[in-house]
Scaffold this motif. Structure first.
Motif, PDB file in Angstrom:
ATOM      1  N   PRO A  16      35.008  34.454  35.264  1.00 11.34           N
ATOM      2  CA  PRO A  16      35.570  35.053  36.345  1.00 11.34           C
ATOM      3  C   PRO A  16      36.170  35.273  37.143  1.00 11.34           C
ATOM      4  CG  PRO A  16      33.565  33.320  36.153  1.00 11.34           C
ATOM      5  CD  PRO A  16      34.219  33.681  35.373  1.00 11.34           C
ATOM      6  N   ASP A  17      36.703  35.975  37.941  1.00 11.76           N
ATOM      7  CA  ASP A  17      37.963  35.897  39.357  1.00 11.76           C
ATOM      8  C   ASP A  17      37.372  36.517  39.935  1.00 11.76           C
ATOM      9  OD1 ASP A  17      38.090  38.619  38.605  1.00 11.76           O
ATOM     10  OD2 ASP A  17      39.832  38.691  37.581  1.00 11.76           O
ATOM     11  N   ALA A  18      37.905  36.891  41.705  1.00  6.40           N
ATOM     12  CA  ALA A  18      38.146  37.190  42.821  1.00  6.40           C
ATOM     13  C   ALA A  18      37.668  38.778  42.520  1.00  6.40           C
ATOM     14  CB  ALA A  18      39.191  37.589  43.194  1.00  6.40           C
ATOM     15  N   ALA A  56      32.525  41.091  34.921  1.00  8.31           N
ATOM     16  CA  ALA A  56      33.809  40.296  34.994  1.00  8.31           C
ATOM     17  C   ALA A  56      34.298  41.442  34.058  1.00  8.31           C
ATOM     18  CB  ALA A  56      34.167  38.600  34.914  1.00  8.31           C
ATOM     19  N   TRP A  92      28.147  32.143  32.937  1.00  8.66           N
ATOM     20  CA  TRP A  92      28.758  30.769  33.494  1.00  8.66           C
ATOM     21  C   TRP A  92      27.798  29.830  33.779  1.00  8.66           C
ATOM     22  CZ3 TRP A  92      33.528  31.016  32.858  1.00  8.66           C
ATOM     23  CH2 TRP A  92      34.940  29.664  33.852  1.00  8.66           C
ATOM     24  N   SER A  97      35.051  39.884  40.627  1.00  7.19           N
ATOM     25  CA  SER A  97      33.599  39.466  39.897  1.00  7.19           C
ATOM     26  C   SER A  97      32.732  39.686  40.082  1.00  7.19           C
ATOM     27  CB  SER A  97      33.604  38.419  38.919  1.00  7.19           C
ATOM     28  OG  SER A  97      34.933  38.341  38.119  1.00  7.19           O
TER      29      SER A  97
END
Length: 92
Positions: free
Chosen positions: A35-37, A30, A71, A39
């Motif tokens: 996490p995001d779009a 990340a 995660w 990642s």
């Protein structure tokens, strides 16, 4: 933490990895502390203890990422994280 040359890189978790309290956290690359779009979800850990190695897809541009996260999908939270620059894992 990261090993290999571009196109053949791996994320390695050290032999000192101890139980995270999670059954099977996900290994994520990340650019922040969650996490995001953008990642990369690498894989669910095969174990919560000991040395492990996970291949990255050959097309992965690791310069886009600054963190390695463990995660918990069950709790929607980070269990442990490491800066890619230092590789030092910190349990949360």
């Amino acid at each position: 933490m990261l090993t290999g040359k571009p196109g053949m890189q791996k994320v390695e978790l050290c032999k000192d990895l101890t139980g995270t309290g999670e059954h099977a956290p996900e290994l994520v690359l990340a650019s922040g502390d969650a996490p995001d779009a953008g990642s990369l979800w690498v894989k669910k850990l095969s174990s919560t203890k000991g040395w492990q190695s996970y291949d990255l897809p050959a097309s992965t541009d690791v310069s886009k990422f600054t963190k390695v996260l463990l995660w918990s999908k069950a709790h929607n939270t980070v269990v442990a994280r490491a800066d890619l620059a230092t590789g030092e894992m910190k349990h949360m």
